[in-house]
Design an enzyme around this catalytic site. Structure first.
Site, PDB file in Angstrom:
ATOM      1  N   TYR A 282      73.489  10.398   1.616  1.00 60.01           N
ATOM      2  CA  TYR A 282      73.229   9.279   2.521  1.00 60.01           C
ATOM      3  C   TYR A 282      73.732   9.597   3.913  1.00 60.01           C
ATOM      4  O   TYR A 282      73.945   8.719   4.716  1.00 60.01           O
ATOM      5  CB  TYR A 282      73.917   8.007   1.985  1.00 60.01           C
ATOM      6  CG  TYR A 282      73.105   6.763   2.242  1.00 60.01           C
ATOM      7  CD1 TYR A 282      72.096   6.378   1.369  1.00 60.01           C
ATOM      8  CD2 TYR A 282      73.325   5.981   3.368  1.00 60.01           C
ATOM      9  CE1 TYR A 282      71.338   5.249   1.605  1.00 60.01           C
ATOM     10  CE2 TYR A 282      72.567   4.844   3.610  1.00 60.01           C
ATOM     11  CZ  TYR A 282      71.582   4.489   2.722  1.00 60.01           C
ATOM     12  OH  TYR A 282      70.829   3.358   2.957  1.00 60.01           O
TER      13      TYR A 282
ATOM     14  N   LYS B 158      75.228  10.705 -12.644  1.00 61.92           N
ATOM     15  CA  LYS B 158      74.171  11.488 -13.291  1.00 61.92           C
ATOM     16  C   LYS B 158      74.729  12.878 -13.598  1.00 61.92           C
ATOM     17  O   LYS B 158      74.169  13.902 -13.205  1.00 61.92           O
ATOM     18  CB  LYS B 158      72.950  11.548 -12.352  1.00 61.92           C
ATOM     19  CG  LYS B 158      71.704  12.159 -12.954  1.00 61.92           C
ATOM     20  CD  LYS B 158      71.024  11.284 -13.987  1.00 61.92           C
ATOM     21  CE  LYS B 158      69.820  11.992 -14.580  1.00 61.92           C
ATOM     22  NZ  LYS B 158      69.229  11.256 -15.710  1.00 61.92           N
TER      23      LYS B 158
ATOM     24  N   ASP C 156      70.102   6.257 -14.537  1.00 64.29           N
ATOM     25  CA  ASP C 156      68.778   5.786 -14.960  1.00 64.29           C
ATOM     26  C   ASP C 156      68.905   4.684 -16.008  1.00 64.29           C
ATOM     27  O   ASP C 156      68.235   3.647 -15.930  1.00 64.29           O
ATOM     28  CB  ASP C 156      67.897   6.946 -15.464  1.00 64.29           C
ATOM     29  CG  ASP C 156      68.670   7.974 -16.284  1.00 64.29           C
ATOM     30  OD1 ASP C 156      69.902   7.866 -16.393  1.00 64.29           O
ATOM     31  OD2 ASP C 156      68.029   8.894 -16.841  1.00 64.29           O
TER      32      ASP C 156
ATOM     33  N   ASP D 265      73.154   2.183  -3.240  1.00 65.10           N
ATOM     34  CA  ASP D 265      72.146   1.594  -2.354  1.00 65.10           C
ATOM     35  C   ASP D 265      70.978   1.059  -3.184  1.00 65.10           C
ATOM     36  O   ASP D 265      70.541  -0.082  -3.022  1.00 65.10           O
ATOM     37  CB  ASP D 265      71.664   2.682  -1.390  1.00 65.10           C
ATOM     38  CG  ASP D 265      70.602   2.188  -0.438  1.00 65.10           C
ATOM     39  OD1 ASP D 265      70.821   1.134   0.185  1.00 65.10           O
ATOM     40  OD2 ASP D 265      69.546   2.849  -0.312  1.00 65.10           O
TER      41      ASP D 265
ATOM     42  N   ASP E 176      70.018  -3.217  -4.722  1.00 69.24           N
ATOM     43  CA  ASP E 176      68.751  -3.937  -4.522  1.00 69.24           C
ATOM     44  C   ASP E 176      68.176  -4.386  -5.865  1.00 69.24           C
ATOM     45  O   ASP E 176      67.611  -5.478  -5.975  1.00 69.24           O
ATOM     46  CB  ASP E 176      67.720  -3.061  -3.796  1.00 69.24           C
ATOM     47  CG  ASP E 176      67.855  -3.154  -2.273  1.00 69.24           C
ATOM     48  OD1 ASP E 176      68.960  -3.461  -1.795  1.00 69.24           O
ATOM     49  OD2 ASP E 176      66.857  -2.917  -1.556  1.00 69.24           O
TER      50      ASP E 176
END
Ligand code: ATP
Length: 335
Positions: free
Chosen positions: A122, A168, A202, A226, A230
């Site tokens: 990011y 991950k 995931d 991020d 959402d």
């Protein structure tokens, strides 16, 4: 008195920040507001998306309330948001998401997502060559330790029971593996009384949609945070429901988690809830806990009495929703 640097920004930023400031003024007389330009309006006046005058104010005020900016075009213009997060050392991004009103076919949710805010995928660290672009993604022990420690302290201070580390590391073995091992070490040494869980990003995304109550506090890397915040906001009703705090050792910036939403700007339909709740987070951060909880209760009250915003099928735009919140606060005592 606490000084607040108000940065409305672009798109729906000015509308929702105006609502938040009105609510905060009603909730307490302990704040003084100083307005500053950021984003497109700042560029038009100063040829900079984050002018020095604005940045100096952000540093000297006790905290900042920020709307949103439309991401600048062009390779020479870095994001003002990434710049202030980095230069003010706002390493922790805190995003509480809670169901305030039942939304058809969506489960109820009540969690706090804590996102590493200083490194990872990011930082706009992109290197171009003839064949394409390489994006570098750095994970350090220092930044991982800081954010995990922050999450543990936050969970304890706020009566939360469990922290889930989202990663991950089955694919990104070294980098996410480092983040995960730091999490395990910190939970062993400092996480007494807290339940510890681990989840691949995931499957965490899927669980957020179908079974969000399995989460309490999530701590995760920058880009995963991020995206997942959402997803969580969507479960609670949409982006208009998720506030966000960027917190560092000296400085803090509170904002709605959504962006500038140019598609609805100027129409009066933006949901100001996220900005108002960001204001409540700021009050709490500044030690004004009573007015903070009054604001949170007033927002919850307005929804529970059936006053719904346009984004969830109601009829209230920014202004009339804000008037209702202020009406509830007027029923209580100003702090
Ligand atoms: P940016 O590039 O600034 O992030 P964006 O449009 O890509 O802008 P958001 O601003 O986060 O991303 O908005 C995504 C969508 O969510 C918008 O199309 C908008 O309709 C909706 N939205 C965002 N915030 C709100 C809000 N406060 N009230 C109602 N709808 C919103």
């Amino acid at each position: 008195m606490k000084s607040i640097c108000v940065l409305p920004g672009d798109g729906i930023g000015p509308e929702v920040i105006d609502s938040a400031v009105k609510v905060l003024e009603k909730a307490t007389d302990q704040l003084e507001f100083v307005h500053a330009d950021i984003g497109g309006a700042a560029y038009a006046k100063h040829r900079s998306y984050l002018p020095d005058e604005t940045f100096d104010l952000m540093k000297t005020c006790d905290s900042c309330l920020f709307g949103a900016v439309t991401s600048p075009d062009g390779p020479d213009q870095g994001s003002p948001v990434l710049r202030f997060r980095k230069e003010l050392d706002l390493y922790a991004n805190v995003r509480p998401v809670r169901t305030l009103v039942e939304v058809p076919n969506r489960p109820s949710i009540d969690l706090v997502l804590i996102r590493e805010n200083s490194e990872g995928m990011y930082t706009q660290d992109e290197v171009f060559d003839d064949g394409g672009v390489t994006t570098r993604r750095r994970v350090t022990r220092r930044a991982s330790e800081r954010i995990v420690r922050f999450a543990i302290e936050y969970a304890k201070l706020n009566g939360r029971q469990k922290i889930t580390c989202v990663h991950k590391s089955n694919v990104l073995r070294a980098s996410d593996g480092l983040f995960l091992s730091v999490f395990r070490e910190a939970m062993n040494s400092k996480g007494a009384g807290l339940k510890s869980e681990e989840q691949l990003v995931d499957s965490a995304a899927m669980k957020l949609v179908v079974e969000p109550r399995v989460f309490d506090v999530i701590v995760t890397l920058n880009l995963y945070g991020d995206i997942l915040s959402d997803v969580a906001a969507g479960v609670a009703g949409g982006l208009g429901f998720a506030p966000s705090g960027n917190i560092g050792p000296k400085h803090s910036v509170f904002e709605p988690a959504h962006g500038s939403a140019p598609d609805i700007a100027g129409k009066g339909v933006a949901n100001p809830t996220a900005a108002i709740l960001a204001g409540a987070m700021m009050l709490k951060h500044l030690g004004l806990t009573r007015p903070a909880s009054n604001v949170e209760k007033a927002v919850a009250d307005v929804y529970s009495t059936g006053h719904l915003t346009v984004d969830i099928g109601g009829r209230h735009g920014s202004r009339s929703f804000t008037d209702h919140v202020i009406g509830v606060l007027e029923g209580g005592k100003r702090q």
